[in-house]
Structure formats: structure tokens, C-alpha cells
Write a protein that holds these residues in place. Structure first.
Motif, short mmCIF file in Angstrom:
data_model
loop_
_atom_site.label_atom_id
_atom_site.label_comp_id
_atom_site.label_asym_id
_atom_site.label_seq_id
_atom_site.Cartn_x
_atom_site.Cartn_y
_atom_site.Cartn_z
N GLY A 1 -15.13 -6.12 3.82
CA GLY A 1 -14.74 -5.54 5.11
C GLY A 1 -15.91 -4.87 5.80
N ALA A 2 -16.72 -4.14 5.02
CA ALA A 2 -17.86 -3.44 5.61
C ALA A 2 -18.92 -4.44 6.09
N TYR A 3 -19.06 -5.52 5.36
CA TYR A 3 -20.14 -6.47 5.65
C TYR A 3 -19.78 -7.45 6.78
N ALA A 4 -18.50 -7.84 6.83
CA ALA A 4 -18.11 -9.01 7.63
C ALA A 4 -18.47 -8.93 9.12
N ILE A 5 -18.33 -7.78 9.73
CA ILE A 5 -18.47 -7.75 11.19
C ILE A 5 -19.91 -7.99 11.63
N ASN A 6 -20.83 -7.21 11.12
CA ASN A 6 -22.23 -7.37 11.57
C ASN A 6 -23.06 -8.23 10.62
N GLN A 7 -22.49 -8.57 9.49
CA GLN A 7 -23.19 -9.34 8.46
C GLN A 7 -24.54 -8.70 8.13
N ASN A 8 -24.49 -7.40 7.93
CA ASN A 8 -25.67 -6.61 7.64
C ASN A 8 -25.39 -5.81 6.36
N PHE A 9 -26.20 -6.00 5.34
CA PHE A 9 -25.93 -5.35 4.05
C PHE A 9 -26.01 -3.83 4.15
N MET A 10 -26.76 -3.36 5.16
CA MET A 10 -26.87 -1.91 5.35
C MET A 10 -25.50 -1.29 5.62
N ASP A 11 -24.61 -2.05 6.25
CA ASP A 11 -23.25 -1.54 6.50
C ASP A 11 -22.52 -1.25 5.18
N VAL A 12 -22.79 -2.09 4.17
CA VAL A 12 -22.15 -1.88 2.87
C VAL A 12 -22.67 -0.58 2.25
N ILE A 13 -23.99 -0.41 2.33
CA ILE A 13 -24.58 0.81 1.77
C ILE A 13 -24.02 2.04 2.51
N MET A 14 -23.93 1.93 3.84
CA MET A 14 -23.41 3.06 4.62
C MET A 14 -21.95 3.36 4.24
N PHE B 1 0.83 -1.21 0.00
CA PHE B 1 0.00 0.00 0.00
C PHE B 1 0.86 1.26 0.00
N GLY B 2 2.04 1.17 0.59
CA GLY B 2 2.95 2.32 0.58
C GLY B 2 3.54 2.54 -0.80
N ILE B 3 3.79 1.46 -1.51
CA ILE B 3 4.43 1.56 -2.82
C ILE B 3 3.47 2.13 -3.86
N VAL B 4 2.21 1.70 -3.82
CA VAL B 4 1.25 2.17 -4.83
C VAL B 4 0.89 3.63 -4.55
N PRO B 5 1.23 4.55 -5.43
CA PRO B 5 0.96 5.95 -5.14
C PRO B 5 -0.54 6.27 -5.16
N GLY B 6 -0.94 7.18 -4.28
CA GLY B 6 -2.34 7.60 -4.26
C GLY B 6 -3.21 6.74 -3.37
N ILE B 7 -2.71 5.60 -2.90
CA ILE B 7 -3.55 4.79 -2.00
C ILE B 7 -3.09 5.03 -0.56
N GLY B 8 -1.88 4.59 -0.25
CA GLY B 8 -1.29 4.90 1.04
C GLY B 8 -1.71 3.96 2.16
N GLY B 9 -0.95 4.06 3.23
CA GLY B 9 -1.16 3.18 4.37
C GLY B 9 -2.51 3.35 5.04
N MET B 10 -3.07 4.57 4.98
CA MET B 10 -4.35 4.82 5.64
C MET B 10 -5.45 3.93 5.06
N ALA B 11 -5.50 3.88 3.73
CA ALA B 11 -6.51 3.03 3.08
C ALA B 11 -6.25 1.58 3.44
N GLY B 12 -4.98 1.20 3.49
CA GLY B 12 -4.61 -0.18 3.84
C GLY B 12 -5.12 -0.54 5.23
N ILE B 13 -4.90 0.36 6.18
CA ILE B 13 -5.36 0.09 7.55
C ILE B 13 -6.88 -0.01 7.58
N ALA B 14 -7.54 0.94 6.90
CA ALA B 14 -9.01 0.94 6.90
C ALA B 14 -9.57 -0.35 6.31
N ILE B 15 -8.98 -0.81 5.20
CA ILE B 15 -9.49 -2.02 4.54
C ILE B 15 -9.28 -3.25 5.43
N PHE B 16 -8.11 -3.35 6.05
CA PHE B 16 -7.81 -4.57 6.78
C PHE B 16 -8.25 -4.54 8.25
#
Lengths: 497, 155
Positions: free
Chosen positions: A405-418, A31-46
Motif C-alpha cells: 500500500g505504501a509503495y504502490a502509488i508513487n512506486q518509490n521505496f522511500m515511501d515504505v521507509i517513511m 477488520f471489525g471482528i478481529v479485536p485490536g485492529i479495527g476499521g481504522m487500520a482497514g481503511i488505512a491499508i485499503f
């Protein structure tokens, strides 16, 4: 206390922990190597991947991503003349000229040694300061803790260099989002907008963080299309001895130590930003160098200085994050969110209630940085080719990770929409210069701040800011910070005029 | 125009929150008011500033912090991208994640001029990872979509 340090080091040296750390480091580097994405997005996704896992392993994973991401950016800076993010801009000044002179290997050796050992320095300062910080934190009651939260939000708000109002608006929005759902103190459900069941549990952290940090980056990637960087005209520089670069750091050992110190101190002060630390270190190196004329032409000292400061900063940032619940950097604001995901309440009581975990995280910073240097030493030239990957392939893949990532924790599709709703918000905020980190910080600390605020009012009265000495000091610090920020902005405006 | 619409939307949101607060007890109301009132004030000032800048001075749109990727891209490209995201969400909402996700990946890759082999390979890879990690390993219950709930009574 010493026993706790040794115990944590013993525990961290286990195979499963090291594998988790290696995985985190690899993801952080990518995530650090790919420009424009960065570690922040990496942390958020994982972040969602650590839900339900052992808190120690989960946080180790996230911190390893944070530790490695800035090193990834340094590699592309030197080998391709493409900085991963603003943190690497100072390295660009002398790193790429070194590579252009046929000393890419030497520059890489400097980067890997200075940043790895810089992380070690910052981590050791953190571990050394933990016993000193503990009694300070214990002296803090609800009013002082509340004021520390306000101080943290103020520091984060001034990140918005363009406008202080935008920074404060972002922080307030984070707090407001935290009000939605069940209130801890009264037990009533607030702002559920006509009894909407989804909102009774409040806004969920993962969809929010994915929305504001990952989706805007994916949108930019999808808009950019094809490759991140046009391959034509860019060559991966070769030449030079990596070992020579390693020796260079030891030849300039006192410069390295001074720059680490600068980085750590800047890291301790929240809201300043990594690029300030790296440029301060670069400026210091130039001022104290016997050959200032070589700066900008591929000076060895010009590479050592920003790299050592950049990684030493993380230890300092983690200190304020653990000690007072105030993140010293953007990555640390997301780390506070990760604490919530694994069930650890972030805030000023971290050093009291989770001392072992805090020590563990200190070691993680150290080992994560060293591991990251080691991985890059072996695979830098291969990893850097990620930059030539087709964004059309990477964008939908990352988007899938975001959805899962958005769906996995609560297994609620509304989380994906949010997540997508917040993605729209994050995208607009990014384009219009509203900082996104204060939103996250306000959200993570919102409920805690409210509880401390109400307890302070009940125990000390509505004027607790002026009746408690520590609160008054913090309040004055806030005012001074704001005054300095305004003064520096006015100076900048005058310079531009 | 986005620079005016954005603070305006946030302002409306804050006002709605303020109105919604009026029936709460003192303890439930106090801190939200401490935050909402200054936030509304700041947004009002920001909206006024942007309105002046956009409507009276007719200044061009600010483009801050765009990063490397997509820099200089046109508004049309952004609209197309947002359209893709909307398609993704709708596909998953209708057909569920397991079906909607690979359809989106395949469609996106193919319509962005990727070859069939690459498109199919990436789609299978993503689906394989999704199925292996999330369904088999983490045993997550996956949303099956609106159509499945209508026709097969599943949710």
C-alpha cells in the motif's frame, strides 16, 4: 435536487458498484471482528487500492469498510463476549447476557436490524439535510472556512481525554507535516531539509496514514502472538430465533427512532465519539424503560438502543464531513484522506463542487449498512471464527499489505521507509495517549487551512476572527467547547479523588 | 522513559522547523509560525511535565490505549517485534520487494514455531496475491533492491 437523489440511487444500483460495496463491507466486517485492529487500520491499508480508480467507486469502497466495521464488532460482542472496539462496549452489557440465556440468535437479529436500519436512518437524515446545508456552506468565505478548520481540529484534539495539550500537539504536528514540500500560494519548496528531493513533493498521505493507523496495530498483534483470543473457555453461543430479534426492533420502534436520533445528533457534533452516542442511547433506554431492572441481565431494549445509535451516527458524521470538511468521527477523518487519494479536495466546498458525489456517499452509507446486516445474517457464525485465527499468520500478511500500500502509488521505496518511520511515531503516540486522528486531520486540511488563512489576512486583515460575525461565533463555540471539556475533566478528577 | 523521550523528540523537530523557517518570505513563513510557536510552547510544557514526573517523582511509565492484543506484554517482546520490522525493511531494501517480502514471511512464520507446510503455503499465497494483483493486474513497477542495482544495474 430531487433528480440528483434519484439519479445517484439509480447509479448505485449497478452491478460493479454493488460488487465493490460488497467487497468493502466484507473487509470492514473482518477488520471489525478481529479485536485490536479495527476499521481504522482497514481503511488505512485499503486506501492505496483506490488510487487511480474511479473516485466514486473508490470512495464507495472506503465508506463501505467504515460502515461495516462497527457491525463486525457487535457480532463478537454477542457471540463471544469480546467487544471489537469501544463502540461495542454498550452492546456488551445486555448482548452477551442474552446470548448466555440461549438467545444469541435473537440478539443477533436485534443487532442486525437495529444497526442496519440505524444506518438507514442516519443516511436519510444526511440526504435530507444536504439541501439545507448547501446555502449555509455557500455563505462561507475564506475566513469562515479557516475558522471551521480550526474548530474541527479543536473537536478532534479533545478526543485526547487524558490531556488537551496532547490533542493539540497532535493536531499541530499534522499541520506541520503538511507544510513540508511545495507551498500552493508562493510556489516555493519549504522544509525540504537540505534539498532532499523526496520532500519536495511533501509527505505522502498513504505512508502517513498506514504508519499511524496500521503499523501500531500490527506491532501489537505481533507482540500478542498466537491467537487474538484464547479459544479455551470461549464458546460461540447458539440458540434463539433471529426473526424474533427482528420483530423486537419493531416492537420497540419508538425507542429505536429515539436512539437513532441521539446517534445522528451526536454524530453531527464532531469529536464526541461513537462510544458516547451508544452509552447515551443505552442510558436513555434504561431511563424510559418499563423494566429498568432487566438492564444488564439481557434486556432487549439494552441491545436495541446502542446498536441503533451506533450506526445512525455515521450519517450524522458524514454530514459535517461533507458540509464543512470537519470529520464527525475518526473514520471520517480518514475518509477525508481518501478524498485526496482519488483527487477530490476535501473541505467546505464539497457540497458545492461535488454535490452528486456527496449524495452518492449518503446512499452508500444506507446501502452499505443494509448490505452489512445482510452479509452478517448469512455468515455471522462463520465470520466470527476469524477471531481464532493465528495472529502469527495474520500479522506478516497485513504487514505485506501495508508495504504494498505504501509503495504502490508513487512506486518509490522511500515511501515504505517513511511508513515505518511514521509507524514508530504512531506506536509511541498510541502507547502514550497522544491521539492519532488529529495528526491525520491536520495533515489533510493543512494546505487548505494555510491557503484560507493567507487569503483571509489579505482580504479582511489580521483580525478577521473578530470582524466577521460568523468567525466570531465559531471562535466563541471553540472557547465554549474548550471550557466544557476542561470542566468535565475537572469533574472526573474530583470524582476519582 | 519513552513518555519523556517522545515529546522531547517532537520538541527538537519543532525547533528545527522553526530555525529552518527563518529565511522564508512572509507568505511562506506566516502560517507555519502561527502553528509552530504554540506547538513548541505546548511541547516544552509537556516535556517539562514528563521530565518532572519521570526524573523527580519517578512515576512508572504510562500505558494508555493498548487495546486487547499484546496487553501486558513485556518490553523485550516489543523490542523483538521492532527488530522483525527492521529486518523486513532491510531485506526489502537489499533484495527488493519481490524477494525480500517472501523471505520475511517465511522466516517470520518459521521462527515463530509454525510448521513448514503452513509457512510455505502462506508465503506462496502472499506472493501469489502480490504478483497477480500488483504486478499482473495493476502493472506496478516493483523496486528490485540495492543489490540488484549494484550487480545488475537495475533499480
Amino acid at each position: 435536487m430531487l433528480e440528483a437523489f434519484v439519479r445517484a440511487l439509480g447509479n448505485i444500483a449497478q452491478l460493479d458498484v454493488m460488487l465493490v460495496m460488497l467487497l468493502g463491507v466484507t473487509i470492514g466486517l473482518i477488520f471489525g471482528i478481529v479485536p485490536g485492529i479495527g476499521g481504522m487500520a482497514g481503511i488505512a491499508i485499503f486506501m492505496s487500492f483506490i488510487w487511480g480508480q474511479d473516485p466514486i467507486l473508490g470512495l464507495t469502497f472506503i465508506l463501505a469498510i467504515a460502515a461495516a466495521s462497527s457491525q463486525g464488532g457487535s457480532v463478537t460482542t454477542i457471540l463471544l463476549n469480546v467487544p471489537g472496539d469501544t463502540t461495542n462496549a454498550a452492546t456488551l452489557l445486555d448482548g452477551y447476557p442474552m446470548a448466555a440465556k440461549g438467545q444469541a440468535g435473537r440478539a443477533m437479529g436485534i443487532v442486525l436490524t437495529a444497526s442496519g436500519l440505524g444506518g438507514l436512518f442516519g443516511g436519510l437524515v444526511l440526504l435530507g439535510m444536504l439541501p439545507v446545508m448547501r446555502p449555509v456552506v455557500l455563505a462561507f468565505g475564506s475566513p469562515e472556512t479557516f475558522m471551521m478548520v480550526v474548530l474541527g481540529l479543536t473537536f478532534m484534539a479533545i478526543i485526547a481525554r487524558e490531556s488537551l495539550i496532547k490533542g493539540f500537539v497532535a493536531g499541530c504536528l499534522g499541520l506541520i507535516l503538511a507544510f513540508i514540500g511545495l507551498q500552493n500560494v508562493t510556489g516555493i519548496v519549504r522544509y525540504d531539509f537540505f534539498n532532499w528531493l523526496y520532500l519536495e513533493d511533501g509527505i505522502q498521505l498513504i505512508p502517513l496514514s498506514l504508519g499511524i493507523f496500521a503499523i501500531p496495530e500490527v506491532i501489537e498483534m505481533m507482540v500478542g502472538g498466537e491467537t487474538f483470543i484464547q479459544k479455551a473457555g470461549i464458546t460461540i453461543r447458539k440458540g434463539g430465533d433471529v426473526l424474533e430479534g427482528v420483530k423486537d426492533v419493531f416492537r420497540h420502534f419508538f425507542l429505536f427512532i429515539r436512539c437513532c436520533f441521539i446517534g445522528t445528533v451526536v454524530g453531527i457534533i464532531p469529536g464526541i465519539g461513537a462510544h458516547t452516542a451508544t452509552f447515551m442511547a443505552y442510558g436513555h433506554a434504561k431511563q424510559t424503560s418499563k423494566h429498568p431492572e432487566e438492564f444488564g441481565q439481557g434486556s432487549v431494549e439494552g441491545v436495541i438502543a446502542p446498536e441503533s445509535a451506533s450506526n445512525a451516527k455515521e450519517g450524522g458524521s458524514l454530514l459535517t464531513t461533507l458540509g464543512f470538511g470537519i470529520p464527525g468521527s475518526s473514520a471520517m477523518a480518514l475518509l477525508l484522506g481518501a478524498f485526496l487519494v482519488v483527487g477530490v479536495q476535501p473541505g467546505p466546498k464539497m457540497l458545492v463542487e461535488y454535490l452528486d458525489l456527496s449524495i452518492w456517499l449518503g446512499w452508500t452509507i444506507i446501502i452499505g449498512n443494509l448490505l452489512s446486516s445482510f452479509v452478517l445474517l448469512l455468515l455471522a457464525r462463520q465470520m466470527v471464527r476469524i477471531i481464532f485465527l493465528d495472529a502469527r499468520i495474520l500479522a506478516p500478511v497485513i504487514l505485506v499489505f501495508v508495504v504494498i500500500g505504501a509503495y504502490a502509488i508513487n512506486q518509490n521505496f522511500m515511501d515504505v521507509i517513511m511508513a515505518f518511520v511514521f509507524g514508530g511515531f504512531g506506536f509511541a503516540a498510541k502507547r502514550l495517549g497522544y491521539p492519532r486522528v488529529p495528526v491525520m486531520l491536520g495533515f489533510v486540511l493543512g494546505k487548505l487551512a494555510e491557503t484560507y488563512f493567507l487569503v483571509s489576512i489579505k482580504t479582511t486583515g489580521p483580525f478577521f476572527v473578530f470582524t466577521k460575525p460568523i468567525c466570531l461565533i465559531i471562535f466563541i463555540v471553540i472557547l465554549i467547547t474548550l471550557a466544557f471539556d476542561q470542566r468535565s475533566k475537572m469533574r472526573e478528577k474530583r470524582k476519582l479523588a | 522513559m519513552l513518555r519523556l523521550i517522545f515529546p522531547l523528540v517532537l520538541l527538537v523537530f519543532c525547533v528545527i522547523m522553526l530555525v529552518y523557517s527563518r529565511d522564508y518570505s512572509r507568505d511562506a513563513l506566516l502560517f507555519p509560525l502561527v502553528v509552530l510557536i504554540p506547538a513548541t510552547g505546548m511541547l516544552l510544557s509537556q516535556t517539562g511535565k514528563e521530565a518532572y514526573s519521570v526524573l523527580i517523582k519517578k512515576a512508572p511509565d504510562d500505558r494508555v490505549d493498548t487495546g486487547v492484543v499484546g496487553e501486558g506484554a513485556s518490553g523485550k517482546k516489543y523490542l523483538i517485534t521492532i527488530g522483525w520490522l527492521a529486518i523486513f525493511v532491510v531485506l526489502m531494501y537489499l533484495f527488493g520487494i519481490t524477494i525480500g517480502m517472501p523471505i520475511f514471511v517465511l522466516l517470520y512464520l518459521k521462527l515463530n514455531r509454525m510448521g513448514w507446510p503452513v509457512s510455505i503455503f502462506v508465503t506462496v499465497l502472499v506472493l501469489g496475491f502480490f504478483y497477480g494483483f500488483f504486478i499482473m493486474f495493476m502493472k506496478i513497477y516493483i523496486y528490485k533492491g540495492l543489490l540488484a542495482s549494484i550487480f545488475f544495474g537495475q533499480n
